[in-house]
Structures are given as structure tokens and as C-alpha cells.
Design an enzyme around this catalytic site. Sequence first.
Site, short mmCIF file in Angstrom:
data_model
loop_
_atom_site.label_atom_id
_atom_site.label_comp_id
_atom_site.label_asym_id
_atom_site.label_seq_id
_atom_site.Cartn_x
_atom_site.Cartn_y
_atom_site.Cartn_z
N GLY B 27 0.81 -1.22 0.00
CA GLY B 27 0.00 0.00 0.00
C GLY B 27 0.83 1.26 0.00
O GLY B 27 2.04 1.24 0.30
N ASN B 28 0.21 2.37 -0.37
CA ASN B 28 0.87 3.67 -0.33
C ASN B 28 -0.15 4.78 -0.47
O ASN B 28 -1.20 4.60 -1.06
CB ASN B 28 1.96 3.78 -1.42
CG ASN B 28 1.46 3.27 -2.76
OD1 ASN B 28 0.60 3.88 -3.39
ND2 ASN B 28 2.00 2.14 -3.21
N SER B 44 9.49 3.39 -0.94
CA SER B 44 9.23 2.01 -1.37
C SER B 44 9.75 0.99 -0.35
O SER B 44 10.90 1.08 0.09
CB SER B 44 9.91 1.76 -2.72
OG SER B 44 9.58 0.48 -3.20
N GLY B 45 8.89 0.06 0.04
CA GLY B 45 9.33 -1.11 0.80
C GLY B 45 9.88 -0.85 2.19
O GLY B 45 10.61 -1.70 2.72
N SER B 74 7.76 5.09 -3.68
CA SER B 74 6.94 3.93 -4.01
C SER B 74 7.07 3.58 -5.49
O SER B 74 7.07 4.46 -6.36
CB SER B 74 5.48 4.25 -3.70
OG SER B 74 4.64 3.32 -4.33
N ASP B 76 4.89 2.56 -7.26
CA ASP B 76 3.66 2.98 -7.93
C ASP B 76 3.60 4.48 -8.21
O ASP B 76 2.55 4.98 -8.65
CB ASP B 76 2.44 2.57 -7.09
CG ASP B 76 2.32 1.05 -6.98
OD1 ASP B 76 2.51 0.37 -8.00
OD2 ASP B 76 2.03 0.55 -5.88
N HIS B 95 -3.58 3.81 -2.17
CA HIS B 95 -3.58 2.52 -2.88
C HIS B 95 -3.39 1.42 -1.85
O HIS B 95 -2.45 1.47 -1.05
CB HIS B 95 -2.43 2.50 -3.90
CG HIS B 95 -2.20 1.14 -4.50
ND1 HIS B 95 -3.21 0.38 -5.05
CD2 HIS B 95 -1.07 0.41 -4.63
CE1 HIS B 95 -2.71 -0.76 -5.50
NE2 HIS B 95 -1.42 -0.77 -5.25
N HIS B 97 -4.06 -3.08 -0.97
CA HIS B 97 -4.48 -4.40 -1.43
C HIS B 97 -5.49 -4.93 -0.42
O HIS B 97 -5.40 -6.07 0.03
CB HIS B 97 -3.29 -5.35 -1.57
CG HIS B 97 -2.42 -5.06 -2.75
ND1 HIS B 97 -1.61 -6.01 -3.34
CD2 HIS B 97 -2.23 -3.94 -3.47
CE1 HIS B 97 -0.95 -5.46 -4.36
NE2 HIS B 97 -1.30 -4.21 -4.45
N ASP B 120 -24.09 6.97 -0.41
CA ASP B 120 -23.60 8.09 0.40
C ASP B 120 -22.21 8.54 -0.06
O ASP B 120 -21.80 9.67 0.22
CB ASP B 120 -23.50 7.68 1.88
CG ASP B 120 -24.85 7.72 2.59
OD1 ASP B 120 -25.76 8.39 2.11
OD2 ASP B 120 -24.97 7.06 3.65
N HIS B 169 -5.51 -6.37 -10.18
CA HIS B 169 -4.59 -5.76 -9.25
C HIS B 169 -5.29 -5.42 -7.91
O HIS B 169 -5.40 -6.29 -7.05
CB HIS B 169 -3.96 -4.54 -9.92
CG HIS B 169 -2.84 -3.92 -9.17
ND1 HIS B 169 -2.00 -3.00 -9.74
CD2 HIS B 169 -2.45 -4.04 -7.88
CE1 HIS B 169 -1.12 -2.60 -8.83
NE2 HIS B 169 -1.36 -3.21 -7.71
N TYR B 227 -26.47 16.85 5.33
CA TYR B 227 -25.85 15.97 6.32
C TYR B 227 -24.69 16.71 6.96
O TYR B 227 -23.97 17.46 6.28
CB TYR B 227 -25.35 14.70 5.64
CG TYR B 227 -24.67 13.71 6.56
CD1 TYR B 227 -25.38 12.64 7.12
CD2 TYR B 227 -23.32 13.84 6.88
CE1 TYR B 227 -24.76 11.73 7.96
CE2 TYR B 227 -22.70 12.93 7.73
CZ TYR B 227 -23.42 11.88 8.27
OH TYR B 227 -22.80 10.99 9.10
#
Lengths: 232, 232, 232, 232
Positions: B27-28, B44-45, B74, B76, B95, B97, B120, B169, B227
Site C-alpha cells: 500500500g501507499n 518504497s518497501g 513507491s 507505484d 492505494h 491491497h 452516500d 490488481h 448531512y
Amino acid sequence: MLEKLKQEVYDANLRLVREGLVLLTWGNASAVDRTERVVVIKPSGVPYAEMRPEHMVLVSLDTGQIIGGQLAPSADTPTHIALYTAFTEIGGIAHTHSLYATAWAQAKREIPPFGMTHADHFHGAVPCTRMLKDSEIRTNYEKNTGKVIVERFKKLDPLARPGVLVANHAPFTWCTTVGNAVENAVVLERIVQMASETLMLNRSTTPLKKSLLEKHFLRKHGKQAYYGQKDK
Amino acid sequence: MLEKLKQEVYDANLRLVREGLVLLTWGNASAVDRTERVVVIKPSGVPYAEMRPEHMVLVSLDTGQIIGGQLAPSADTPTHIALYTAFTEIGGIAHTHSLYATAWAQAKREIPPFGMTHADHFHGAVPCTRMLKDSEIRTNYEKNTGKVIVERFKKLDPLARPGVLVANHAPFTWCTTVGNAVENAVVLERIVQMASETLMLNRSTTPLKKSLLEKHFLRKHGKQAYYGQKDK
Amino acid sequence: MLEKLKQEVYDANLRLVREGLVLLTWGNASAVDRTERVVVIKPSGVPYAEMRPEHMVLVSLDTGQIIGGQLAPSADTPTHIALYTAFTEIGGIAHTHSLYATAWAQAKREIPPFGMTHADHFHGAVPCTRMLKDSEIRTNYEKNTGKVIVERFKKLDPLARPGVLVANHAPFTWCTTVGNAVENAVVLERIVQMASETLMLNRSTTPLKKSLLEKHFLRKHGKQAYYGQKDK
Amino acid sequence: MLEKLKQEVYDANLRLVREGLVLLTWGNASAVDRTERVVVIKPSGVPYAEMRPEHMVLVSLDTGQIIGGQLAPSADTPTHIALYTAFTEIGGIAHTHSLYATAWAQAKREIPPFGMTHADHFHGAVPCTRMLKDSEIRTNYEKNTGKVIVERFKKLDPLARPGVLVANHAPFTWCTTVGNAVENAVVLERIVQMASETLMLNRSTTPLKKSLLEKHFLRKHGKQAYYGQKDK
């Protein structure tokens, strides 16, 4: 050196609990020191809350005999030894009865690579072994569990597919270190859960096409990898 | 100003972990400063537990080059840049998973609006991209991931449908701020889970009728929204 | 007196979060003081972490007008008022978008009493309303949501079936106090989850026979009840 | 002696909550002292958070009468007594409405042994009782619940299959101690969940073959057991 490895194996076993992959005294993790030819493994049936690093058991990689520690090693020790013997590049193994991976093992289905999450970690389907024969169950059951895993990997690279489902039983995962073997157990459980849900939505979902499978696995592994930090 | 944004991006990334949307280093999240033309994104990582606000990486919105930070951004990042370039009203992207949204992406199904919870937040189905072609995978894979998302939104308003499934993905979500982009990731995962369960109960459930879809989205968004608190 | 009720309503709203029944600012709980003819309800769109007892809003049971508090009340206030007006024995209401109950509402299915857990709390199926007409959606939408619930209970006792699914929307539960209304929301979510799993195992499972339904409901409710402590 | 047992029963009841097997005041655990002929059981309907060891109720194994404690015992006490009377080797019982086991009870399906996790703990399928007749429901309902369980175990060894599903109701588990009875409730819930998932993947999965069932149960139980530490 072995003290450090005992601590690592202890930490890895406790992480199995924290990640929700084991209940009660289920599961076990081990590491191998190939220079000393020693396997360090969790003792059998000791509650995780009472376990200490010094309870880890030392077993000969060659003879399977206990060579250090006061307790009996995990009943699955012969399986671990069989894997260390056949897969010479691995340094650690984790075995759990995690919910989803175990269900797939019980259904005797290999796990197809349905998406990038899978492809980031397993270079193809996660294989499932054949069932053991009655004779293999009666004698040397745990050793034969290792045997059917090794048999299944005859044409596969264990580091590119760092895990397996043992039919009717549960998953084993491995890696170069025991810490990463546990991480692969975490990943496996999640991708299996994703695969279950994917099939629920569409029974006829097809596996990832080869170009995507290659792309994602090689983003993270091998010489062309560009995921993560260079100096790592 | 960029220090504040680095903190925001850091906080948003950690919230992905707290909300159970990412595992390990998956994720990122990123934010854009459109005046400075800089994208602030997760390295990254790097394990989340070791990550600090100062690890966030600064990348040029125009050239994609690193312009600040010690770490690699990242993998991505080109996807994020493609989205910021095409969707000029968005300020943050997340992003993940996450389990259910990823399963739907793997099944290559858009998420129909089955109820008010969906309406909503998303003004219609959550779209799913087409699959990338082999040539799009081989070269500039991450940039092309952005391209197929933008292509899918040709006739859609990105702020009215603040998320997408990338086929095979996983999901991307966005909003005017990175904090709200993460909130949309939380919402998306929940409405997907509701949609899965709805289909399990009745495979032929039909989407919400238009009058209800309008009512709920417009209760929360736009000039007629009633709302929440007026001064908010 | 109203201070005490504001605290109770505040506590009940926070319990919805703790029990995992709401995300973000979703959901709301209220109580009524029938002597003062005042409804105490959660403010609209305020994050739970920032909410304080003094933020609870006082609304007239007769006119629906705000009569105390600095904030706008929940957008669903007209639904609550419609229920308090029609169901004169209830003292508290909870509304959530809890995962399983919402999925059933989206599938527009009432929840059959498949077991004792259901029968302990709901004296028959949990009903589902009809869908609102377009005219009912366009004008006074929230009030009409109350109207279709009341319509559905024409021949039912609201205290014997303390909850409902609003088609396409989500559940409402109630009881003599707001605390118990929230408890019914907890119970509802669990029995719905059990019902989903039961159907997954056997699509044609039949509801509980009448003798068991009676036995379990009357073990806990009414003059012959023998569950719990006598002085309670 | 009974003080120690009250503490054990109290601890066992609280563990049911910690393990997520009960909600609100649901569930109960008990132990028997066969020398004193006393059953120690949870009081009825007392919130777990307020429960103290001294609240445990003492009931005669022979007459079912309260012989110690200030509170009314669990409404399910006659079921516990029926089991202690018929299964003379058991020392503790746990009753929950845990999600998956209850769903299977509602679907009236016994749980086939699909894998080793099951075989490690239950020597064959987990049985399901017949439904109670109307006359058995009207009079002595809880006692008759015990009766149909005992009836189902006519040809089964209660220690080799330490649990049952009561049709339409929920599971009971037992063992030589109340602590182990609760552990069997934990195990049961997990193997049921695995069985559900296994069936979801493959509706026609067949149970474990006899050789494997024997192997795993006997690894852990009986004279040839070699799991765990010898002195345990």
C-alpha cells in the site's frame, strides 16, 4: 551464534500467534544453521505464553537426534528436516493451521495466481501435495509428509514458490530466514483469503496471464527488481 | 508547507495500517501540492513501524524526478502522477491491497450500488479498468496503470466516484486531501464487503434505483447537502 | 433528568463504535423523555472521537424542532420521531450500517428465525420494509423512512420484534431504553451473521418450529420468564 | 476444594468471552466435583464484567437443587446435570452460541472430519442431535436437551468426541476439566469455520480417510501419543 538463532526462532514462533495464524499450541517454526548442521525448532505442545527462547530444541540436520535443549522437539521435526535436506537454499520454515490455507488444503486445491498480490510473492500457483498412502501414514508419517512436499517440487524452485499445501493437512512456508518464512505464512493466508473471495464472486475466474505474473514477481525478486530500497 | 504535507502523508499511510487495509509494506498514500507542483509519497518497501515523516519522498509532478528525500519513492509513483495529471481536482491518493476490494479487482467486476451506504459515498458503480495489454505491461507498467484508470473515467467525474478497481490488481481511491482519500479506502472496503454478502444472499439483486442513488449522494455532497454541520 | 439522558445517549452512541457496528460518522442512537416530550439524539456528522455528552441535541417530539444544543441533529431525526410517535412503549432507538444486517437490507430479505439465539431476542422473523416510492424519496425522505417501518409493524408488536431492516438501506433497532436498543443492534448483527452462514450451508433450511420459538422467547420475556435473576 | 473449583469455573467462563465465543450474557461453563456430588455453574443472566468467583452457584448433582450461592444458576443447569450423570468421565462442560458452530447446529448438520486439525481433537464427525419433540419442549426442556445429547452418544465415546451440536440450538463441549472443555469450544469453533470454508471451495469434499483420522487422533491421545512433553 546458536543463541542468536534460538532467539530468532522463538520470535518467529511468537509472531505466528500475534498474526492470528495459530491457536493453542498449534504451529511451529524452525531455522537451520548449515555450518553447524543444526536445526533449531519449537518444543512440542508447550503453551506459547510459557515458552522462552531457551526452550528451543537443537536437532541434528543429519541424524534427526536431539543435541541440545531440555524438551522434546515439535512432532513435525522430521518434516522440517526433510525440507532442509532437499531445499538447500532455505534457512527457515513455518507451519501453521491458518484458517483459509488449511481449508484449501482440506479441499485439496492448489491456489491459482488470481492477482498481483499473489504474483508479488509466489511465482505461479501455490502447489498442493498428493495424499499420503496408508503405508506412508503408518510408518514415518512426519518424514513422509516432507517426502510428498519434496516430490511436488521436483520441477519447481522452492524460493520462487515459498510454500505448499499438504493435502488434508495444512500449509508449510519457508524462505532464506525463519523471519521471512513467517512473513510468507502471513502472505499466504491473505492471498488464499483473496482467492476464496474471488471464486465466490466468479467461479470461473482465470489465473493471471503470464506477462503480469512475470512483471510482478520480477518487480520484487531477482536482478531486475526495482521495488524497495537499493541498499536493502 | 511541504513539511506539513509530509506529516499528513505519513499519517495517512499509518492509518492504512490501523484500518487493516495493508499488510507488511503493501500500500501507499500520497498528496500533491499543485502550487509547488510536487507529489509527496511514501518510500518504497520501508516497514511501517520504522517509517518517519521525514522519509516521505518529494517527486516532481511534471518530470517524475525525485526532488527531495533520501529514499526511493513507491514503485507505484508513476500511477499517482498520471492520476494527479488527469484529475486536476484531487489532492490525495491511496492505494491498498485490501481484502475485499482486491478480490473484486481479481474477479474483474465493478461494484454495483446495492444500498445507501454505497450511494452516500459513490455516485454510481465503482468502476473497474480493462486489463493492460502485454505491451503496456512490458514498458512503463506503472504509468500505464494510471493510463487505464484515466481512460475508464473519460465520461465520469472522479470526485463523484472517488475510487476504482484496477483489473487483476487492487483499488485506488482519491479525494481532495490525502486524509479523505484514505477515508474513501476505508469506505470502499466496507461497501465491497456489503456487496459480496448481498450477492451471496441473492445473486440477482438489482442496483439501487436512480431516485435513491441521487437522494443519498446529494444528502452529503453538493449545494443541497444537509448531512453534517453547516459550518463544516 | 435530561442531563442523565444526554449521557446515556452519548454512551450508547460510543458503544456502537466499540461493538464494530459503525464506521467514520455513520450510525446514530437516541432516547425519548415522554414526560418532557423531548428526543435526545446524536449530532449529525461529528466524529465519534470528538463527540461529548453536551453535543447531544434536544428535539421536540411533537414539532421536530431543535429545543436545545448547539449542533444540528442527525439527518435521520425525522425517522426516530416517527418511530417514537407510533411505538409508544419504546424509549430508545439505534441505527447502524452494520455489515451483515445492511447486506440483508440490500438484498431486501427478512431474517427468518433459524435458531434459539434468534428466538431468545426476536419473537419471529426480523421484518423488512417495502421500498419507498419515488414521491416518498423526493419529499420528507427521512420521515417516510419512519412511515414504511411503522406500516410494516401494523400487525406486529414492536417490543416482541425490536428491530427492522429498511429495504436498500440498513437496520433500526429499539427497546425500552437506548442502552438496550444498542444491545439489540449487537444481537441483530450476530443473528444475521448466523443466518447467512446457515443459508450458506443449506439454502433450504426451514425456520424454527413454533413450539421452540415460543419456548425460547418466553424463557426470557413475559410473566413466565425464568432466565436471569428474579430481582432483575 | 470447592473454592478452587469456583475460581476455575469463573476463569473458564471469562475465557469464553476473551475467545469471542459469547456475547452479552450468553453461554455458560461448569465443573463437577464427583466426590462432593456438586456441580459448580455460572449464575443466570449476570453480565460477565460484573461476575465474581463467589457468584458461582453450587447445585446438587443428584437432586439439581441449589446448595450454595446467592444467585439463580444458569437456566441450562439441567442440561449440564444430565451430561454429568450420563458421561461419568467428564469433569467440565462449556456451552456457547459461537457463530459458526451455532450456524451448523441451525442447519442441523454434523461436522465431517475434513482434515488433521479436526482429527487432532475429535475422533470422527462432531455429531448433531435430533430435534426435540413438542412434548420434550413443553416440559423439562433443558433436561430433555441433555437427554437428546446422551441419546446421540449411545454408541460414541464422549471423551473421544468431546462435543456436540444441539439441532436448532448451539454447541456443547466437555472434557475432564472445565478449562479443557473451554479449550474444546475454541477448537470446535475453528474446525467448524474450516469445514465451512472447505465446503465453500468444494461442496463434495470427502471426509478424511480412516488411516489419517486414526494417526492424528492417536498422535495426541492414548498410550501411543507422542505429541507434547512426556511428563505432561
